[in-house]
Motif scaffolding. Structure first.
Motif, PDB file in Angstrom:
ATOM      1  N   LEU A   9       0.867  -1.269   0.074  1.00  0.00           N
ATOM      2  CA  LEU A   9      -0.063   0.006  -0.077  1.00  0.00           C
ATOM      3  C   LEU A   9       0.783   1.248  -0.033  1.00  0.00           C
ATOM      4  N   LEU A  68      -5.038  11.519   2.427  1.00  0.00           N
ATOM      5  CA  LEU A  68      -4.040  10.247   3.317  1.00  0.00           C
ATOM      6  C   LEU A  68      -3.740  10.574   4.232  1.00  0.00           C
ATOM      7  N   ILE A  85     -10.283   9.243   5.950  1.00  0.00           N
ATOM      8  CA  ILE A  85      -9.816   8.273   5.097  1.00  0.00           C
ATOM      9  C   ILE A  85      -9.007   7.115   5.533  1.00  0.00           C
ATOM     10  N   ASP A  86      -9.381   5.870   5.179  1.00  0.00           N
ATOM     11  CA  ASP A  86      -8.623   4.691   5.812  1.00  0.00           C
ATOM     12  C   ASP A  86      -7.349   4.482   4.539  1.00  0.00           C
ATOM     13  N   TRP A  87      -6.289   4.645   5.142  1.00  0.00           N
ATOM     14  CA  TRP A  87      -5.260   4.465   4.338  1.00  0.00           C
ATOM     15  C   TRP A  87      -4.656   3.015   4.103  1.00  0.00           C
ATOM     16  N   LYS A  89      -6.174   0.162   6.134  1.00  0.00           N
ATOM     17  CA  LYS A  89      -7.129  -0.605   6.268  1.00  0.00           C
ATOM     18  C   LYS A  89      -6.657  -1.428   7.669  1.00  0.00           C
ATOM     19  N   ILE A 110     -14.519   6.192   9.638  1.00  0.00           N
ATOM     20  CA  ILE A 110     -13.888   6.092   8.506  1.00  0.00           C
ATOM     21  C   ILE A 110     -14.927   6.190   7.235  1.00  0.00           C
ATOM     22  N   GLY A 112     -14.101   6.150   3.914  1.00  0.00           N
ATOM     23  CA  GLY A 112     -13.642   5.719   2.548  1.00  0.00           C
ATOM     24  C   GLY A 112     -12.280   5.206   2.606  1.00  0.00           C
ATOM     25  N   GLU A 113     -11.927   4.770   1.546  1.00  0.00           N
ATOM     26  CA  GLU A 113     -10.704   4.222   1.240  1.00  0.00           C
ATOM     27  C   GLU A 113      -9.901   4.867   0.207  1.00  0.00           C
ATOM     28  N   ARG A 114      -8.649   5.447   0.403  1.00  0.00           N
ATOM     29  CA  ARG A 114      -8.027   6.447  -0.482  1.00  0.00           C
ATOM     30  C   ARG A 114      -9.032   7.383  -1.242  1.00  0.00           C
ATOM     31  N   ASP A 116     -11.694   7.000  -2.730  1.00  0.00           N
ATOM     32  CA  ASP A 116     -13.173   6.419  -2.699  1.00  0.00           C
ATOM     33  C   ASP A 116     -13.983   6.785  -1.623  1.00  0.00           C
ATOM     34  N   TYR A 117     -14.741   7.804  -1.897  1.00  0.00           N
ATOM     35  CA  TYR A 117     -15.347   8.369  -0.489  1.00  0.00           C
ATOM     36  C   TYR A 117     -16.741   7.843  -0.382  1.00  0.00           C
TER      37      TYR A 117
END
Length: 338
Positions: A9, A68, A85-87, A89, A110, A112-114, A116-117
């Motif tokens: 990651l 991030l 945001i979750d960088w 996981k 949290i 979203g991830e990166r 992707d909100y």
């Protein structure tokens, strides 16, 4: 396996449809001060960014960070994001050594991830400010988020994930009405870097390659705008233009993947190898005859640095107003001994 996933990651970062209602109604200008010794900021405040200028009418109380590492700047200025945001996981918020005490018992939601909100989660938090500085937020996402709350996008004039930490800290501070406080923290760190450069004239102008052999037979080298390489440059080192150009010409911009035939690009005055397992990385690289043939390797000018335990590589990857002091404390002694 967990460490390998997180390491990947770090590299992926470098290789780097929900409708909502109307935007918040404008408020009357106000004058507020959040910290005892802080010069009061006058609202409304205008913050210019990649997608325009955002007018913030009053001091934000509930902030969502979508970059991030944006949460670090907010934490440094006395705030605590309600959403982030979750960088990684598998790495919960609050466990990084430079933020643990600041998060305390209230980590963020949290959202979203990166890049992707989850707009519904953000909407439910009822933020009055969203910032997405160290991000790849699109114009469409910006437009949708602006219907939820005042939104500040990436710094203007830089590639996504390419703005210096000083610019992002200053933008976060301005949006929070704490620009003077942000400037003071930036100056404190810049002054510390200046003292280190003065103490180590032997580092000035020396070339450095910051690399990650993230899988057997695969290595990336980071260009000067990547946080990890930018940290080394603030110590006085220089990333060769050949690496910068190769990274800019690649599809991922911040880093270039190197085959064994191109390892000559990293034959610099110093090679910094970032890895979760320094011993295993050294063993794997030593089995590569091309690597063994590099002059820097023959001369012992290679420094293996862990991403975690201690979290030096992680701090370099964040390269924020609060991770940098930790990185200096942990990394500079290693460099002095090398």
């Amino acid at each position: 396996m967990r460490s390998a996933k997180i390491a990947l990651l770090f590299v992926v970062l470098a290789l780097a449809g929900c409708g909502v209602g109307d935007p918040p109604a404008a408020q009357e200008p106000t004058r507020e001060s959040a910290l005892p010794n802080e010069a009061a900021a006058t609202f409304p405040i205008e913050v210019e960014h990649k997608y325009g200028t955002t007018v913030i009418e009053k001091k934000p109380q509930k902030i969502v960070t979508l970059g991030l590492s944006d949460q670090d700047a907010v934490l440094a200025l006395g705030g605590k994001p309600v959403g982030a945001i979750d960088w990684f996981k598998e790495r919960p918020y609050g466990l990084w050594p430079w933020t643990k005490d600041l998060w305390g018992d209230t980590p963020p939601e949290i959202v979203g991830e990166r890049d992707d909100y989850n707009l519904e989660k953000i909407l439910n938090l009822k933020p009055d400010l969203v910032i997405a500085l160290y991000s790849g937020m699109s114009k469409q996402q910006y437009d949708e988020l602006s219907k939820i709350a005042k939104t500040v996008g990436q710094p203007k004039g830089f590639d996504d994930y390419g703005a210096p930490w000083q610019d992002m800290t200053r933008m976060a501070g301005k949006a929070m009405g704490l620009e003077a406080e942000a400037d003071a923290k930036i100056k404190e760190i810049d002054d510390r870097f200046a003292r280190i450069r003065e103490e180590h004239p032997e580092w000035q102008g020396k070339t450095v390659a910051v690399v990650d052999p993230y899988q057997p037979g695969k290595m990336v080298a980071f260009q000067e705008t990547d946080p990890k390489a930018a940290f080394l440059e603030q110590l006085g080192f220089t990333v060769p233009e050949e690496i910068n150009e190769a990274a800019r010409d690649s599809k991922d911009n911040n880093a270039v993947e190197l085959s064994s035939e191109r390892l000559d690009l990293v034959d610099t005055d110093l090679i910094v190898v970032l890895t979760f397992d320094p011993a295993a990385a050294r063993k794997s690289l030593d089995a590569n005859p091309v690597w063994q043939g590099l002059k820097a390797v023959k001369d012992g000018r290679v420094l293996y640095v862990p991403y975690s335990e201690p979290a030096i590589g992680a701090a370099l990857s964040f390269n924020t107003v609060i991770s940098i002091p930790y990185a200096i404390d942990e990394f500079v002694p290693l460099l002095e001994k090398s």
